[in-house]
Design a protein around this motif. Sequence first.
Motif, PDB file in Angstrom:
ATOM      1  N   UNK A 125     -49.108 -34.769 -22.062  1.00 10.85           N
ATOM      2  CA  UNK A 125     -47.745 -35.158 -23.119  1.00 10.85           C
ATOM      3  C   UNK A 125     -47.715 -34.466 -24.754  1.00 10.85           C
ATOM      4  N   UNK A 126     -49.221 -34.727 -25.141  1.00 13.55           N
ATOM      5  CA  UNK A 126     -48.703 -34.161 -26.395  1.00 13.55           C
ATOM      6  C   UNK A 126     -48.182 -32.698 -26.384  1.00 13.55           C
ATOM      7  N   UNK A 127     -48.597 -31.054 -25.306  1.00 11.71           N
ATOM      8  CA  UNK A 127     -48.046 -30.705 -25.237  1.00 11.71           C
ATOM      9  C   UNK A 127     -46.967 -30.253 -25.263  1.00 11.71           C
ATOM     10  N   UNK A 128     -46.081 -31.185 -23.936  1.00  8.12           N
ATOM     11  CA  UNK A 128     -44.523 -31.529 -24.094  1.00  8.12           C
ATOM     12  C   UNK A 128     -43.966 -31.775 -24.895  1.00  8.12           C
ATOM     13  N   UNK A 129     -44.322 -32.399 -26.089  1.00  5.99           N
ATOM     14  CA  UNK A 129     -44.088 -33.698 -27.453  1.00  5.99           C
ATOM     15  C   UNK A 129     -43.670 -32.164 -27.876  1.00  5.99           C
ATOM     16  N   UNK A 130     -44.377 -30.921 -27.753  1.00  7.85           N
ATOM     17  CA  UNK A 130     -44.498 -30.186 -29.301  1.00  7.85           C
ATOM     18  C   UNK A 130     -43.964 -28.961 -29.027  1.00  7.85           C
ATOM     19  N   UNK A 131     -43.806 -28.727 -27.250  1.00  2.11           N
ATOM     20  CA  UNK A 131     -42.604 -27.669 -26.800  1.00  2.11           C
ATOM     21  C   UNK A 131     -41.353 -27.882 -27.144  1.00  2.11           C
ATOM     22  N   UNK A 132     -41.175 -29.065 -26.827  1.00  2.00           N
ATOM     23  CA  UNK A 132     -39.436 -29.870 -26.578  1.00  2.00           C
ATOM     24  C   UNK A 132     -39.458 -29.493 -28.178  1.00  2.00           C
ATOM     25  N   UNK A 133     -39.905 -29.931 -29.388  1.00  2.00           N
ATOM     26  CA  UNK A 133     -39.812 -29.711 -30.589  1.00  2.00           C
ATOM     27  C   UNK A 133     -39.700 -28.127 -30.587  1.00  2.00           C
ATOM     28  N   UNK A 134     -40.132 -27.419 -30.228  1.00  2.00           N
ATOM     29  CA  UNK A 134     -39.497 -26.308 -30.799  1.00  2.00           C
ATOM     30  C   UNK A 134     -38.846 -25.272 -30.450  1.00  2.00           C
ATOM     31  N   UNK A 135     -38.999 -25.617 -28.782  1.00  2.00           N
ATOM     32  CA  UNK A 135     -36.775 -25.555 -28.188  1.00  2.00           C
ATOM     33  C   UNK A 135     -35.912 -25.711 -29.039  1.00  2.00           C
TER      34      UNK A 135
END
Length: 146
Positions: A125-135
């Motif tokens: 979940x945390x990786x998914x959230x970070x990926x979204x923020x980076x995008x």
Amino acid sequence: MTAVADILKSKGGAAVHTIRPDDSVFDALKCMADKGIGALLVMEGDAIVGIVTERDYARKIALKGRTSALTQVRDVMTTSVMFVQPTQTSEECMALMTDNRLRHLPVVQDNRLVGLISIGDLVKDIISEQKFVIEQLEHYITGQRG
């Protein structure tokens, strides 16, 4: 911040596997191996009375010369089980797991077990959230609309 309820939804209704305290540790190990999991909640009726993990087997059976077929789950389970509620965030759960060196947290609502989350669920979940923020930041920097 993702709520535990959302993490459970993303797991697609994954079953919580349980065992009784009077079952053998061998039965617990067999269930964990069959399901590809590392822990089982120990239940008496609807009540969580403990958790048994592969680590419990390694430390309380194998290293002490006991046999898993002759030892009951109640003799090796961890009885002080921490739990979370569906409204808690992934960050709160990660802090709880890190501070207490836990890998699994039961999710309880209105004194009823509704799920189980693992450290792996939180990391995903945390990786998914970070990926979204980076995008989103990349789109902002380049002026693109997402």
